[in-house]
Design an enzyme around this catalytic site. Sequence first.
Site, short mmCIF file in Angstrom:
data_model
loop_
_atom_site.label_atom_id
_atom_site.label_comp_id
_atom_site.label_asym_id
_atom_site.label_seq_id
_atom_site.Cartn_x
_atom_site.Cartn_y
_atom_site.Cartn_z
N ASP A 491 0.83 -1.21 0.00
CA ASP A 491 0.00 0.00 0.00
C ASP A 491 0.87 1.26 0.00
OD1 ASP A 491 -1.98 1.85 0.40
OD2 ASP A 491 -2.81 0.91 2.19
N ASP A 555 -10.57 4.20 -1.16
CA ASP A 555 -11.21 3.21 -0.28
C ASP A 555 -12.73 3.21 -0.38
OD1 ASP A 555 -8.61 3.01 0.49
OD2 ASP A 555 -9.00 3.12 2.64
C1 GLA Z 1 -5.43 2.30 2.86
C2 GLA Z 1 -5.95 1.17 2.00
C3 GLA Z 1 -6.95 0.35 2.80
C4 GLA Z 1 -6.28 -0.19 4.04
C5 GLA Z 1 -5.68 0.96 4.86
C6 GLA Z 1 -4.82 0.44 5.99
O1 GLA Z 1 -6.42 3.22 3.18
O2 GLA Z 1 -6.53 1.65 0.82
O3 GLA Z 1 -7.46 -0.72 2.01
O4 GLA Z 1 -5.29 -1.12 3.67
O5 GLA Z 1 -4.87 1.79 4.06
O6 GLA Z 1 -4.28 1.47 6.75
#
Ligand code: GLA
Length: 739
Positions: A491, A555
């Site tokens: 990520d 997200d």
């Molecule tokens: C980002 C990602 C999420 C999750 C969070 C974890 O927002 O897009 O899917 O993994 O980080 O902190």
Amino acid sequence: MKKSILLALLLVVFATASAQNIPLLKGWKFTTGDSPEWANPAFNDQNWQAINVQKSWEAQGHQNYDGFGWYRLHVVIPSSLKASAYLKDSLRIELGHADDGYAVYLNGHLLNQNFKGDNIQKGRYGPCKALLATQNPAILWDKDNVIAVRIFDTGGDGGLYGEPKQFNAEMLDVVDYARINTDGDFDYSDQKSLSKSVKVETNSQYQYKGKLYFTVTDPATDKLIYSKTDDAAFATKKAFEKRYELKDLAPKSYTLTYTFIDDRSGKKLIKTEHAPYILTPETSKKPRINGADIYGQQPGHPFLYKIPATGVKPLKFEVSGLPQGLTLDKATGVITGTVTKRAAYPVQINVSNSLGVARKKFIIKIGDEIGLTPALGWNSWNAFGLSVNDARVRVAAKNISDKLSGHGWSYVNIDDGWEAEKRGDDGAIVPNEKFPDMKALSDYIHGLGLKFGIYSSPGPMTCGRYLGSYQHEDQDAQTYANWGVDYLKYDWCYYGDIAPASPTIDEYKKPYQVMRASLDKTNRDIFYSLCQYGMGESWNWAGEIGGNSWRTTGDIVDTWTSMSSIGFNQLMASPHARPGHFNDPDMLIVGKVGWGDNQHNTRLTPDEQYTHISLWSLLASPLLIGCDLGQLDRFTLNLLTNDEVLAINQDILGKQAARVLTKDDYLIYVKDLHDGSKAVGIFNISDNYKNITVDLNNLGLGHFTTIRDVWRQKNLALNNKALKTGIPSHAVTLLKLSN
Ligand code: GLA
């Protein structure tokens, strides 16, 4: 003065005098950066950019910008608002959602902030709002007021955003202190009868007396099929509770409406919900082999595949033609070992029980590619957020094993929140106290025949501000391999601090190529899931640099707006989906979600959940369940165990559906399947029930002779190649067309 002008003026005055709320949608100014001076009402923001608060700042000229941003709005707050209100105590300001940390100021006075301690960077995505007493001197009645919002975005989409109706200032009403609580679960022992307890409650000083009206309507006909009215009185700690029982229901969508009318003020409180209805037929007691028709691993790497099969237990598994190096556990259907020779090995699987035998031809492909069909599994994030722990992951694994693995679900993935604050003395990444023994957890998951996934960031920190892999990539990949990790979600997050301000495509690729190389040095197949929200149109290149899947969006959250705006905006990425490489529009938001310690039922209606699973299946997206599997209810379980729906997702051609028809109120998607048949989704995106007639000839689908309703697993009748289907609001008809 002309009469008509006078009338118009009077209307304006009347409209203002009786205003119940002030819309706060238009007129916002924005800048990136941070300064305490920007809360000051006297500050001149004229040169700031005009911004639409319905969309993130990324969508408005600040692509990839993470960090601080400020919003300002000038607004007159009329005292008539107070005068016309029944209760005159408090004013509420609602400003959509803030992503992530926020502080709201009115005329320089801090009203509310959503982070703990003094660190705005620890805020999390959520509603942005403030409540203040009408006597608060911060409010300048009938004068110009300045609302200023300071935001800190940690990664992905940033800023204020939401639906128009979420940007408002209004007086709190007497019914604002009361709530119709429908959080409880529905009970339904069979398809036809359903019961549920509902509460009307308050934690204010007010006492309420009135009536609670309950109605059930059939959205297909608008007919009222049930109604009940009760006297309802409640006060703090004395909720009014009522259990409703419904009988003789068909397995379809119904609208349930609860309306409380307060005797004293005549004010109404209304809540609507939709009854769950199960479409998936009961799993047969006879043996059935589910899942994809192919499985890929690399030569020389540890092999693990559990044959997904359902039917009354005990099941007995047999496989003929297994390549050298593999062995089958006949009682569990788990195949393990290693194969050194590259080839596509055709095998024959037989699964039997006391009621019969199921047979299936299957390919074990030993070569360079893994993840030949979209990943099916679970991820901790949407359920637990950063409060994931060993016990919670084990509960998920056990439930996948007991209830879902027979349908092909296999990954158990820990998201952010497992990492310690500091690396070990040797620089190795170590888990925090919530994960006492990662290897033991991995062994437990593998012992169930399932796969184990983990999470990191190419940056020095993850989005949750835990340790990332920056400059430790080889070491981390090797640690994961030692633990037996099968899946890595990687990520971007604080890699934003390392990358240049406006990265080129090569700069976007770079951190992902570094970890790819590190993973390749281990002796394991580790599915590589890129998470950088689609920056630099990552779908164009993420597969080429060795991503098995890649996020295409920010997200997801459990609302129709979030799910539908993500799901129906994937066309740009569609051509890039192929076996071993899939677009990822983010994880599922069905069941009990919560991103922390407290879970709630998803805010998607049952119809919206059928849409979610159908759409993600048509899009050949990874299906990563994001709920607490320890609280898996009947509806969610059925939603996730329809083998004909999952077969569309797992089709070995690996194609993503194309949109073949776009109307204002409905959309049609078609996905090519490997045997020449097609999966078709007709989505009603409107707010009303729709009777839709689809002319299959017009869509070039006229030559198919069999039309199957995939959710109900029933063939449908056709009238002159015209298909008539009634679809509730936000629901779907999912079909398979074949000959
Ligand atoms: C980002 C990602 C999420 C999750 C969070 C974890 O927002 O897009 O899917 O993994 O980080 O902190």
